[in-house]
Write an enzyme that holds these catalytic residues in place. Sequence first.
Site, short mmCIF file in Angstrom:
data_model
loop_
_atom_site.label_atom_id
_atom_site.label_comp_id
_atom_site.label_asym_id
_atom_site.label_seq_id
_atom_site.Cartn_x
_atom_site.Cartn_y
_atom_site.Cartn_z
N ARG A 27 0.82 -1.22 0.00
CA ARG A 27 0.00 0.00 0.00
C ARG A 27 0.85 1.26 0.00
NH1 ARG A 27 -5.39 -1.20 1.78
NH2 ARG A 27 -5.66 1.00 2.12
N GLU A 489 -4.11 -1.16 -21.71
CA GLU A 489 -3.73 -1.88 -20.49
C GLU A 489 -2.30 -2.43 -20.61
OE1 GLU A 489 -4.64 -2.03 -17.61
OE2 GLU A 489 -3.91 -3.89 -16.76
N HIS A 512 -2.33 9.00 -37.66
CA HIS A 512 -2.65 10.40 -37.36
C HIS A 512 -1.63 11.04 -36.42
CE1 HIS A 512 -6.45 10.03 -39.45
NE2 HIS A 512 -6.67 8.90 -38.79
N LYS A 611 -0.62 0.63 -4.03
CA LYS A 611 -1.90 -0.01 -4.30
C LYS A 611 -2.97 0.78 -3.58
CE LYS A 611 -3.44 -3.96 -6.07
NZ LYS A 611 -3.25 -4.13 -7.51
#
Length: 616
Positions: A27, A489, A512, A611
């Site tokens: 975390r 992803e 493009h 996280k």
Amino acid sequence: MCGIIGYIGHREAYGILIKGLKRLEYRGYDSAGIALSNNDYRVYKCKGKVSDLEEQTKDKDIKGRIGIGHTRWATHGEPTDNNAHPHKSMNGKFVIIHNGIIENYNKLKNSLENEGYQFESETDTEVLANLIEFYYLNNRKNGKSFSPEDAVRAALNMVVGAYGLVILCEDYPDQMIAARKGSPLVIGIGKSEYFIASDATPIVEFTDSVIYLNDDDIAVLDDNGLSLRNLKNIAQTPDIHKIKLEVSEIEKNGFDHYMLKEIYEQPRAIRDTYRGRLNFNSKFLRLGGLHNVFQQLTEANRIIIIACGTSWHSGIVGEYLFEEFTRISTEVEYASEFRYRNPVINKGDIVIAISQSGETADTLAAIQLAKKAGAIVIGICNVVGSSIARETVAGVFTHAGPEIGVASTKAFTTQITVLTMMAMSIGLANKKLAKDEFTVLIDELYAIPEKIEKILTKSEKIKKIAIEISNATNSLYLGRGYLFPVALEGALKLKEISYIHAEGYPAAEMKHGPIALIDEKMPVIVLATEDKSYEKIVSNIQEVKARKGVIIAIVTEGDTTIKQMADYVIEVPKTDFALAPLLTVIPLQLLSYYIAVERGCNVDQPRNLAKSVTVE
Ligand code: F6R
């Protein structure tokens, strides 16, 4: 984002705190610290990992049956020893750990400075520690009774922002206080002991009984047990839940990294996600969590999907699925943009929030906005008991199991599994999806885990390709239709764990602009499985080849055309094109993983990331 752990009970706290911090390190991992209480309290903290903290505390007094610990992802102030948590108040009365952001901390800091307070760190947390102390000391003057809990309540009523807090007070060495607004906190209930943590991972080996604190809750834990009141000092009834989480689910089980373990878990995770919802023999599909809103879903004029990061990518797959199978107009929004741009939300609109952690601050705020505007908000979450799961009126859990690697993998494929089942069931009900197509999709979905297992057997080949291209500095991911979000992803996976710049593009958009980037040093990863735009993607590959780009193509098994053009080819089994994201993303996950390993990157804890983004 920041991991919190606390213990109060009959055991020595130190070991529980360190082990808990290691479990929570995903975390946030820029600094770590603990405070232990044994009639006095001692604070140890440092920049770096939990292992550095362990080293620092080797010869120290680590006694205490009450303690708190923190692993940090910096918001205010650089990762330094001083900015690490826990933070003490100026007169040493309080020591606190905090996850979240105090938005009005500058204003509060100025007022405290006017009262003579001085600060050692740049953090908003130290401001809060001092604010609590200020109320405590001021209100106890002249022998008045004012408890630490009263002081916490008084301070939190002045705060604007988000917090998950655990607090110790020097005068009450047998007590621990926890408070929550916006940032998650779980209390584990053992036999004459309590555990507090940001999520259940450090608690599961001790107890399966937990309470999820609600916003505005203040919990006091001591010899008398647990008392729960809110910011207005009104008693709350604790709601005890049983968690179903095995310790083995949060360990690496022989894999070098959590990310690799989680990539390999995907067949199991997808099976668990459809198990009990799809019956493959009777071709029956029912999502129980949508029961109370299913009628509205079938009659909806508009669906809005809100999410961040990888979950936003699965949202785009969801958009394609919903529009194709249900013909309901669907938009996908970054939660952070949605919440700040005065979006049009009509009463009865369906909003689907997707979040692995169920704690992403922007997604949570977007949900609250949508609810206020009268939308029906549905959640697709992985973490049971999470804020988003509790904030939504209906939803479907993904059953991926804990995702600990910071780069999301099994969350993506299980979210798509849920979105596919949702689109199929709504489409069948509103008669936009024919029964025979529905049946074919059920069979195809059933076969997906086995097909992923087959792709995973190619990991050695993918590793070799990864080593060949691991020195690249830029890369391009191209895909069309359902494979465009997979390109996004794939690019996100590569940049976040290997720090190679990567862009995902719809293949037709390449001409493009991005085509200008292509030269012989540029790997171009093309998602080129057989579908209705196959011929077009073949042309795109030729355009890249003509500019000497290095082509890595993900193709359908048996493809011979692209094999002749591409530098490297990775085959995936054939499936319905709507389900192709579930297969084609697997080689991209493995490719990023092996490139990152080859470059010596910390796969599970990439720099600057954490996280569960519980700050805005
Ligand atoms: C990328 C990643 C992030 C998350 C994002 C949303 O690998 O993990 O982009 O997808 O922070 O998180 P959740 O799904 O928990 O809301």
